[in-house]
Structures are given as C-alpha cells and as structure tokens.
Design a protein around this motif. Sequence first.
Motif, PDB file in Angstrom:
ATOM      1  N   PRO A   1       6.215  15.924 -13.587  1.00 58.34           N
ATOM      2  CA  PRO A   1       6.781  15.243 -12.427  1.00 58.34           C
ATOM      3  C   PRO A   1       8.311  15.147 -12.498  1.00 58.34           C
ATOM      4  O   PRO A   1       8.867  14.860 -13.558  1.00 58.34           O
ATOM      5  N   TYR A   2       8.920  15.413 -11.385  1.00 56.33           N
ATOM      6  CA  TYR A   2      10.368  15.263 -11.192  1.00 56.33           C
ATOM      7  C   TYR A   2      11.203  16.350 -11.869  1.00 56.33           C
ATOM      8  O   TYR A   2      12.410  16.293 -11.875  1.00 56.33           O
TER       9      TYR A   2
ATOM     10  N   ILE B   1       0.858  -1.206   0.000  1.00 56.09           N
ATOM     11  CA  ILE B   1       0.000   0.000   0.000  1.00 56.09           C
ATOM     12  C   ILE B   1       0.889   1.249   0.000  1.00 56.09           C
ATOM     13  O   ILE B   1       0.648   2.208  -0.734  1.00 56.09           O
ATOM     14  N   SER B   2       1.927   1.196   0.829  1.00 58.62           N
ATOM     15  CA  SER B   2       2.830   2.344   0.921  1.00 58.62           C
ATOM     16  C   SER B   2       3.515   2.596  -0.425  1.00 58.62           C
ATOM     17  O   SER B   2       3.613   3.740  -0.873  1.00 58.62           O
ATOM     18  N   LYS B   3       3.956   1.525  -1.070  1.00 57.84           N
ATOM     19  CA  LYS B   3       4.655   1.686  -2.359  1.00 57.84           C
ATOM     20  C   LYS B   3       3.713   2.208  -3.436  1.00 57.84           C
ATOM     21  O   LYS B   3       4.114   2.979  -4.310  1.00 57.84           O
ATOM     22  N   LEU B   4       2.463   1.792  -3.361  1.00 56.48           N
ATOM     23  CA  LEU B   4       1.491   2.284  -4.356  1.00 56.48           C
ATOM     24  C   LEU B   4       1.322   3.802  -4.239  1.00 56.48           C
ATOM     25  O   LEU B   4       1.104   4.482  -5.236  1.00 56.48           O
ATOM     26  N   HIS B   5       1.438   4.295  -3.014  1.00 56.11           N
ATOM     27  CA  HIS B   5       1.246   5.732  -2.802  1.00 56.11           C
ATOM     28  C   HIS B   5       2.548   6.536  -2.854  1.00 56.11           C
ATOM     29  O   HIS B   5       2.555   7.731  -2.580  1.00 56.11           O
ATOM     30  N   THR B   6       3.640   5.845  -3.144  1.00 55.42           N
ATOM     31  CA  THR B   6       4.938   6.537  -3.190  1.00 55.42           C
ATOM     32  C   THR B   6       5.411   6.615  -4.637  1.00 55.42           C
ATOM     33  O   THR B   6       5.360   5.613  -5.350  1.00 55.42           O
ATOM     34  N   PRO B   7       5.853   7.794  -5.086  1.00 58.76           N
ATOM     35  CA  PRO B   7       6.358   7.882  -6.461  1.00 58.76           C
ATOM     36  C   PRO B   7       7.530   6.918  -6.682  1.00 58.76           C
ATOM     37  O   PRO B   7       8.302   6.648  -5.749  1.00 58.76           O
ATOM     38  N   ALA B   8       7.642   6.437  -7.912  1.00 52.37           N
ATOM     39  CA  ALA B   8       8.700   5.470  -8.233  1.00 52.37           C
ATOM     40  C   ALA B   8      10.072   6.010  -7.876  1.00 52.37           C
ATOM     41  O   ALA B   8      10.949   5.275  -7.429  1.00 52.37           O
TER      42      ALA B   8
ATOM     43  N   GLY C   1       8.938   3.808  -4.676  1.00 51.75           N
ATOM     44  CA  GLY C   1       7.606   3.207  -4.743  1.00 51.75           C
ATOM     45  C   GLY C   1       7.231   2.864  -6.174  1.00 51.75           C
ATOM     46  O   GLY C   1       8.088   2.482  -6.970  1.00 51.75           O
ATOM     47  N   GLY C   2       5.950   2.986  -6.465  1.00 50.44           N
ATOM     48  CA  GLY C   2       5.473   2.679  -7.812  1.00 50.44           C
ATOM     49  C   GLY C   2       4.624   1.423  -7.834  1.00 50.44           C
ATOM     50  O   GLY C   2       4.696   0.584  -6.936  1.00 50.44           O
ATOM     51  N   VAL C   3       3.801   1.315  -8.899  1.00 52.63           N
ATOM     52  CA  VAL C   3       2.837   0.213  -8.986  1.00 52.63           C
ATOM     53  C   VAL C   3       3.521  -1.142  -9.045  1.00 52.63           C
ATOM     54  O   VAL C   3       3.108  -2.086  -8.368  1.00 52.63           O
TER      55      VAL C   3
END
Lengths: 261, 719
Positions: free
Chosen positions: B623-624, A165-172, A176-178
């Motif tokens: 972004p970025y 869940i945390s990674k889904l809400h964190t930019p890559a 993070g990232g999908v």
Amino acid sequence: MIRHICAITCIACFLLLLNVYGEEDITPEGLIIQGKQFIETGINNWNEQDLLQGRALFERILSQDEENYLYNYYLGYADYRLTYFYEEKERISQYLEDGIEHLTRSIELKDDFSESHALLGSLYGSKISIKPLLGMTLGPKSGQEIARAIELNPENPRAYLLDGISKLHTPAIWGGGVDRAIKSLLKAISLFDSIPAPDSLMPDWGHDEAYVWLGNCHMEKEDYKSAKEQFEKALEINPDNGWVKNELLKVVEEKLKESQM
Amino acid sequence: MAMNRILIIGILISTFCSVLSGSNSDAKAIVRGIVLDTEGNTLFGANVYIKGRYEGAMSDENGKFLFETNFEGECILVATYVGYKVYENSIHISKNRTLELKVTLRKDVVEMKGIVVTASSFTSGEEERVTLTPLEIVTTPGAAADVCWAIKTFPGVSQVEEGAGLFVRGGEVIETKFILDGAEISHPYRYESPTGGFFGTFSPFLLKGIYFSSGGFSSEYGDALSSVLAMQSLGMPSSRSINLGVGLAAFSTMIRLPIVREKFGLSFSANKSNTEYLFKLNRSQQNFTRYPSSWDVNLNLIYKFSKTAQLKFFLFGESDEVGVEVGNPTYRSIYNGETSNRFYNIQYKQLFGEKLYITSNICHNQFDTQNRLNVLDIKQSDRSYQFKLSGEYTVNYAISFLIGTQHFYNLVNINGRIPQDEDDLSPDAPYDDIETNYESYRHALLLETRLNIANRLFLTEGARLDFESISEKLNFDPRISAVYKISEFNSFKFAFGIYHQYPAPSYYDETIGNPQLTSMRAYHYILGYEFDNDDVLFRLEGYYKDYENLLLEDSLVNYTNDGYGYGKGVDIFLKKSFWEINSRISYSYLIARRHYHEFTELTSPDFDITHNLTVVLDYSPIPYFGISTCYRYATGKPYTPAPGEYNSNRVADYHKLDIDLSYLHSFFERNLTVFYVGFSNITGRINIFDYLYSPDWSERIPVKSSFGKSIYFGISVSL
C-alpha cells in the motif's frame, strides 16, 4: 382469552377500515411514516421487497409535490439503502445516480438541511467504491458534503455516523482509517444518546447502526471483545437488527473462540 | 356477562366493517397488469401509480401489479424503475371495472456528457469513461508530468524525437490544433523548436479534462489537418487546498479556494523551473550558457451567477529561456532563445431551460520570442484575438444540434536578420534584414447534428465554412462520424471528413513566400473496432489520409500548392489490469509519403515512423508504494545522407525504458505527501535522431538525446 380475541377483532376492523378508506384520506405525512417503516423492516430482514415498497411510497409522495425537499430526501434515502442491498455494479450505480440526483435537488430546495448533505456525501463515497478512479474528484466532494452537514447541524448524529462509515472505508492516507472512524462514531453515539427523538416525520434512523459500525471498527482492530459489546448494544436498541443477529454476532463469537484457542 | 357483551360488540363491528368494506370495494376500479422490459423480461419492483394520486402498487416477482382506486375517468398511469425511462400513458378508469395493462419500460440512455462520441478519440478527466485519468497523465513514466509527453503514449502519435511535439498519423507537428477552454492556442509548446517544443505550455495540474483526437474529429474544430488536443481548465474548487512541490528542477505551488461555496472560487498556481542541477547531476554532454529555465503563473476565477450559468476567467503567463552550444562539423556557436507567452480567456456558459446550452469565449494571446544563432537574430511578436459563440440545442436524448461562429484576428511582426540559405547558419553566412507584419482574419461558421438512433447508432454529422483574409479562400468541410454498438461492450466506428489548414502567415510573404497560396487539404477515412467494459479497453483502427495542396518549394515563386502526400496505417490500443498490474499498450503502424517542401518526389518525411510501440505498467506491491514503468520503441527516423537523397536512410531504432517510484504518506490530517523518484532511460542507450552535415557533406555529427541515464526526484505536499 376472550378479551384478547375481542381486542384482535377490533384491531382487525380498524385496520380494515384504514385499508378501505386510507388511500383517499391518507396524508403524505402518514405515507412518510409508512415508508420509513418499510425501509426499517427491509433493513432488519434484509428484504428487497420491503425496501422497494418503501421507495415506491416515497416516489409516489414526491410525484405529488416535486418541490418538497423532505420528499426528495426520503427518496434519496431509500436509494441509499438499496445501494447496499445489490451486488451488481450496474444496479448499484443506478441507485447511486438516482439518490445523488434527489439529494442534490433536496439541497437546492433547502440548502441548510444537514441530513441531505450527509447522505449525499455518503453516496459520493459509495460511487468511489464502484469506480475507484473517481476518488480524486469525488473524495474531496464527499468529505466536503459531510463536513457541511456537520457545520449546518453539529448535533446531527447521522452526519457523524456517515462520516464514521466513510472514514472506515477510506485509507488513512486519504484522511480515513479506523481510529478516525471510531472518533466520529463515538460522537454519533453520544448525540444519539443525548438528543431528544425528532419529529416523527424527520429522519431518525441510525442509532443501532452507530453501534454496529463501531463494532465493525473494533473487528478491524481485532478487538473482538469490544466488537461483541457494541453489537450487543445495537441489539438492545433494535432487537430486530438482522445483520447483527444473523451474521455479525456469529462471526465475532467465532473470532473470540479462535482467539481463546 | 360483560365479556360476552364486548364480544358481541366486536362481532358487530367486524360485521359492519366487512359489509362496509364489501360495499365500498364494489364501487372501486381495479387496475392490474404486468411490467416488462423491451426484451419481454418481467420486472420486479417497478412502481406503478396514478399520476397526482397515491394509489399504486409495486410489481411482484412475476412483474404483475394490482391496485384498487376510487378514481373514475381519464388519468395518467406512471411506471418507474430505476435505470429505465419513466413510463407515462393515458388511461380511462371506470368504477366496478378491471383494467388490464401491459407496461413496457425502456432502458435509460447513458448520456455522453461533454464529449462527442467519435472515432480516434482519447479522453482524460472526471467523466466515468475516460481513457486515462488525470493521475495517469501526471504519472506516466518518462513523461515529466507533461500533457504532450503523456499523449505520446497513445497510438497514432509518432516518436519523432525527444520532445513534446505531436506528430499524428503521418501529419506534421503544426497540423495538431491545441485548444484550452474553447480558445485556440497559437503557441502550445515551451522551448519552441521546428519539431514543436520540449514541453507543452500548460501543466496537467491546471487541467480538469483532456480530449485528444488523432483524426476524424468533428466540425467543432477547424484549421487543423491532422488532430486536436482540447483541454479544459480546472473547475470550481470544492474545498480549500494548498499544494507545494519541490523537485530537482522545479518549485511549484497551487492554492485552490472556494470563496463563496459553489458560487465563486479561485485557483492560483506559480511554478519556477531551472534545469541546471538536473543537467549537472546527470552529466549531460550539452554545454549551456543559460540552463533551460522557465516560470509561469496562472489565475483561474470561476463565478457561477446562477445554477446553470458560469463565467470563467483564465489568466496565464509563461516565460522561458535557454542558451546552449549547437553547431555542425564546421562551427560551434551558442544558440540563445527567450520566449514569453500570455493567454487571457473569458469563457461564458449557460444552460437555458435544460435544452439550450450556450458557450462563448473572448480570448487574447500575446506571444513574443527572440532567437539568436550566429547570423540568425530574429524577433517574432504574435498578437491574436478570438471570439467564439456556440449554441447546442438538445431536442431529446436522440437528437441535438450545434451551431457556432468563430472569429480570429492575428497580427504577426517579424524583424531581424535571417540567413539567405536557411541551411547555412554559420557565423559568416550571408543574410538579409527583414521587418515585416502579417495581419489576417479568419471567420468560421459551423453546424453539427448529433443523433442517437435506438441507443445503437451514434451519428455526428456536420460541416464548417472557413474564410481567411490573406488567401481570401473560402473552405467548406463536411464531416461525418458514426459509432455502431453491436452489443453493450462492442462497437464499430467510422469517420470521414475534409480538413483544411491555412499556411502560416510568413508563407504569404511576397519576398520569401507566395501571396497566391491557398489552404492545404486532407481527407480522413477511418474504420475501427472497440471493446470497452470496466476491465478491458481495446481499440483497433485503420485509417487513410490523403493530402492535397501541400506547400512545395518552387524556384520561381518560392512556394506553390502543388504538394501532395498520404498517411495510412493501423493503430492498436489496449488497456487492461492483470495480476494487480495496470497496463496500457499502444502500437502504431504507419506509412507516410509526401512530395512537399524541398522534396523532388514522393518521399518519406521525417515523421514517417513505421512502428511505434509504447508499454506502460503500474504496480503497487505494498500500500502507498507504486512502481511505474514505460518502454518506448520506434523505428529509426529518416535522414538525408547526401545532397538530393532526401530521407533515403534511417537512424538506428529508438529504445527507451523509464521507471518511476512513488511513495505516499500522510503526516497529519488533511496532509498527503508524495515522494517520487524517476529513472529515465535506465539502459543508458544513446538514441540518435538525426545527423548534421558540414556544408560539403564530408563530415557529420549525430543529434543525440540530451541524457544517457538520468534521475529526477522530488516531493509534493498537500496541506
């Protein structure tokens, strides 16, 4: 028919007896189970009263023994659930702060309890969503707590669920990232499917949610077919999951229709 | 038949249960009531229960609660609601009775951790209500990732020239006190100059938090007439990290390592800068024999020996050098400067029983510099030792006390030769040889009370006593600061205080100074308004500073304390986001006058900059990818066009526009790579800061900015 009436009458009597004598005789263990049920019902029905009832029970149990790591954990857990319920930033912040306080206390009392670390990491992450400028400091702390949870118990499915869940809400770009979220959620699902159910006093939530969040990841990737499959699996595990029944399935079906047109 | 029997048994059990239930209910007490907040609104979801028992209830949508209990006698009723203070009240429960209660819950006080609420203060760090985040400090365009340059974007700090020197609200650069982890820093600038220096000594990457006060600061800080910049070094590393940075003029590395989780951690950094390529690429007009270069290393060790106690060792070493052609219309010569600075600080902090917070410092600072320009050839060596101990006792959320003691020892050695006329540095100017030592002690005692009255009025009142051994002067400085919150987001601020600062040791010299000198004094009067919610921060402050006992040149005794002056003005600060652009705007209006040093009457000093405007905008179009721009405007600095006509003219107004571009990319897990390029002074405007005249005042040359347009670029990689 008469047998049914009789059985219902007996159950009613039994419950009445519980009500009459329960408050004196009931044990903290019994109240934990009751609190967990309130929270579960609250999530399924998206009902504030049930969530607050669950929290109130955990708080009363804790007031009897403030040095108990598990009671602190459950109060933090109730706070975690309530942070998702409200929309006002101030209210969310209040539950976040309270949850962080109790989970930190739980860790102080039992540092090797993986569940508290995982939930604390998740609450740090939620704090960033309220105040993004805290990301620089709380981002690493959040990741560190979840990593610690996994290190302490590599078979804790909730640690992977919260990580996902945390990674889904964190930019890559911040780790993070999908795709990274999917990896963690698949690991959570494999653990939920393989490990035996824990003691009824221990945390056992999250099995259906792992599928829900995996479905959300597929939604993010616009793979609506896979998303629908995951939502349906979540319903197989928990047919009362209101979020899936009332919202997510409808949305994904609309998306599927749109994509077929 | 059997079915009927079961039914009969069921009914019998049911009847028995009902009877039992009814009989027991009679033996119980009922506790019921309503839960309200202080404004009389009902609270839904409050948890009301008997302490030490499980009986209780949650208040309903009308704030009402009801529960039964078998308990009889005295007990404590507890009511809780997240965000409100816990309610506890003694009640008496009697069986078969109903107890009616009204419970009023009060909002919990938001604690202001670490920073005293005062007027004129700006913060950066991890706290939630900081003025600037550490990232904003680092990424201020044109600030070269320097703390002091970024601080200069705050109102009240004048743009006197292109350097790091902090001239605050009509105060000189020496009137700003720098503090790191509680220890005073005697030489806070690199490439020191009479207007401060070109950079601050400590990089923002070594810092966790910053507190900057442009006036009205509390009695915690002494020996400063104008302002305080208090910095906190990095805390315990939470995870392993390695950062490498390469830029046009610098190479840097930082390692952060938790050795024992939450117990023992280290941060280490090493930086090397050489500006040769920066100056060459940007075609600087200046001629260097040695391009400005420096290196620094830092080791920061933190040991938490209990949950509430820690020791921090902060070791820092820095060295810089420069060789540059300077002069006036009659000569051109090479100025050579070398400096080394060592700073060692041990800080101890411990919380005793959640009420008493003790902090202590032992610090040693060793500073050596050599400056050579024609007849000037002087070496200065400063050794300072300091010890501080303070205790803060929090009685409750409304009252806390701070008591502390501070002790300083300074030994300054100056030797070499100096020109007889300080304005004549020509190669054949007459000079004197000097060899002198100044030794001084300073002792201070401070006391402060912090009051929170009904979460509306925040008062900080205190006083400090300072004694210095050379002047043998004891100073008493009372100070008060008040913040009155008229609503959640609106507040008024007021501050008054007396501030003393002792002259630098060389002013006490029997030959070039006056041993009879005493300390300088300033009175601060501040009145302000602030609006602060999550989206907008707006401040408006008016101030008046009255200076007394300033140093005035005297033909008989070199210096007296007959100087005086004032600074008055208005500071405005606005921080707001609009159309996804983060903006901050600072404007200052200042009138400063002084009769001090060589001035023969009340005159505008060099730092009397009437208007200062800074606009910083940050925008991320995709972004970025980020674009930041900073525009600075300042009224031209006063200069002296003819003998005796002190600061009667002003140079042209100052304008500078800087733009920074940055792009973030992650090449692998746990990696963050930042590419950045900065375009400074993109309009190419040549700003003039002063004029240098020939000895007969017949010719002059302007002192200009180092660069026209310039570019800087680099990359930072975290592993």
